[in-house]
Design a protein around this motif. Structure first.
Motif, short mmCIF file in Angstrom:
data_model
loop_
_atom_site.label_atom_id
_atom_site.label_comp_id
_atom_site.label_asym_id
_atom_site.label_seq_id
_atom_site.Cartn_x
_atom_site.Cartn_y
_atom_site.Cartn_z
N ALA A 1 8.52 -4.45 0.40
CA ALA A 1 9.44 -3.25 0.36
C ALA A 1 8.68 -2.14 -0.62
O ALA A 1 8.21 -2.41 -1.57
N ALA A 2 9.08 -0.77 -0.43
CA ALA A 2 8.61 0.32 -1.06
C ALA A 2 9.44 0.18 -2.35
O ALA A 2 10.65 -0.17 -2.78
N ARG B 1 5.67 0.96 1.16
CA ARG B 1 5.97 -0.43 1.95
C ARG B 1 4.20 -0.90 2.78
O ARG B 1 3.56 -0.17 2.89
N GLN B 2 4.20 -2.15 2.64
CA GLN B 2 3.09 -2.89 3.29
C GLN B 2 3.41 -3.96 3.66
O GLN B 2 4.08 -4.98 3.21
N LEU C 1 1.76 5.27 4.98
CA LEU C 1 1.23 6.49 4.00
C LEU C 1 2.21 7.44 3.67
O LEU C 1 3.32 7.53 4.48
N PRO C 2 2.18 8.46 2.83
CA PRO C 2 3.16 9.34 2.35
C PRO C 2 3.59 10.19 3.44
O PRO C 2 4.65 10.68 3.23
N TRP D 1 -3.66 0.73 9.63
CA TRP D 1 -3.87 -0.74 9.83
C TRP D 1 -5.34 -0.94 9.66
O TRP D 1 -6.42 -0.34 10.19
N ARG D 2 -5.51 -1.96 8.63
CA ARG D 2 -6.97 -1.97 8.25
C ARG D 2 -7.10 -3.80 8.33
O ARG D 2 -6.24 -4.38 7.92
N MET D 3 -8.13 -4.20 8.80
CA MET D 3 -8.25 -5.48 9.30
C MET D 3 -10.02 -5.79 8.83
O MET D 3 -10.79 -4.97 9.18
N ALA D 4 -10.02 -6.95 8.39
CA ALA D 4 -11.27 -7.26 8.07
C ALA D 4 -11.51 -8.94 8.33
O ALA D 4 -10.53 -9.61 8.56
N THR D 5 -12.77 -9.29 8.86
CA THR D 5 -12.69 -10.68 9.47
C THR D 5 -14.41 -11.21 9.41
O THR D 5 -15.10 -10.47 9.37
#
Length: 234
Positions: A138-139, A145-146, A183-184, A190-194
């Motif tokens: 939570a924020a 928030r994330q 974001l503000p 949405w960030r993804m790494a694989t």
């Protein structure tokens, strides 16, 4: 050995959430320092890549996209990506033929097995078994928030009762980390790494050259599926 890699974890000795999430956050923050790749889908999805390092089993590829609230809110995206992720992925990633929950270790840590089938003549079916770890924050005054989702390969060979739930097929392995960040301005990043290997005898260059485009395609695939659900509800 780095915790985030395609080297499978022993199903009986999976690290705790805090250790895994901390490693994931560090990697995710580094993504924008990687080599910048192509933009896809009218410039809405930016890709990045990092060459294989000494602790990596394979190179890393990443993508980043930002979504307005009218497209999808953080809460709505988390509902589909942070909960029952494997089940939902089967609905918008068409190569996934079957998924099964192997073991629920805790409410935030489950082992899933995913069975992929591909159109000939590409490759034969692949089985990927992963532990998925999720955390929603939570924020606070100092942070927004994330939600974070981590998938790491797992070896079930030491636990025959669990291993029998895997479909027969060439064993592939992947590690992935994802973050939904509010974001503000109210949009969601949405960030993804694989990092992955399909296993078998497929040359690595064949997989690597197409991976950026493939992970970029997952963004509109998800959004199209998500909005189809909204239409059904209405």
């Amino acid at each position: 050995m780095t915790l985030l890699s395609i080297t499978p974890l022993d199903a009986g000795a999976i690290p705790g959430d805090d250790e895994i999430i901390s490693a994931a956050e560090t990697l995710l923050e580094s993504v924008t320092t990687w080599k910048q790749g192509k933009k896809y889908h009218s410039g809405t999805v930016q890709t990045y890549s990092r060459a294989k390092g000494p602790d990596d089993g394979a190179p890393w590829h990443a993508r980043l996209s930002v979504h307005k609230p009218e497209e999808a809110t953080l809460d709505a995206m988390w509902e589909k990506l942070g909960k029952n992720k494997a089940v939902n992925e089967k609905e918008f990633i068409h190569d996934i033929n079957k998924v099964a929950l192997v073991k629920e270790i805790s409410p935030t840590q489950q082992i899933w097995t995913l069975y992929y089938t591909f159109s000939p003549p590409i490759i034969s079916p692949r089985t990927f078994t992963v532990v998925q770890i999720t955390r929603y924050t939570a924020a606070t005054e100092s942070s927004p928030r994330q939600g974070i989702i981590v998938s790491l390969p797992v070896d079930l060979s030491g636990q025959p009762d669990l291993a029998k739930m895997e479909e027969k097929g060439t064993r592939g392995r992947y590690a992935s980390v994802e973050r939904l960040l509010e974001l503000p301005d109210g949009t969601t990043e949405w960030r993804m790494a694989t990092s992955s290997t399909p296993g078998g005898s497929i040359p690595s260059f064949f997989v690597e050259k197409s991976l950026d485009g493939k992970i970029a395609d997952d963004v509109p695939h998800f959004m199209n599926w998500f909005h189809s659900l909204l239409k059904e509800d209405n």
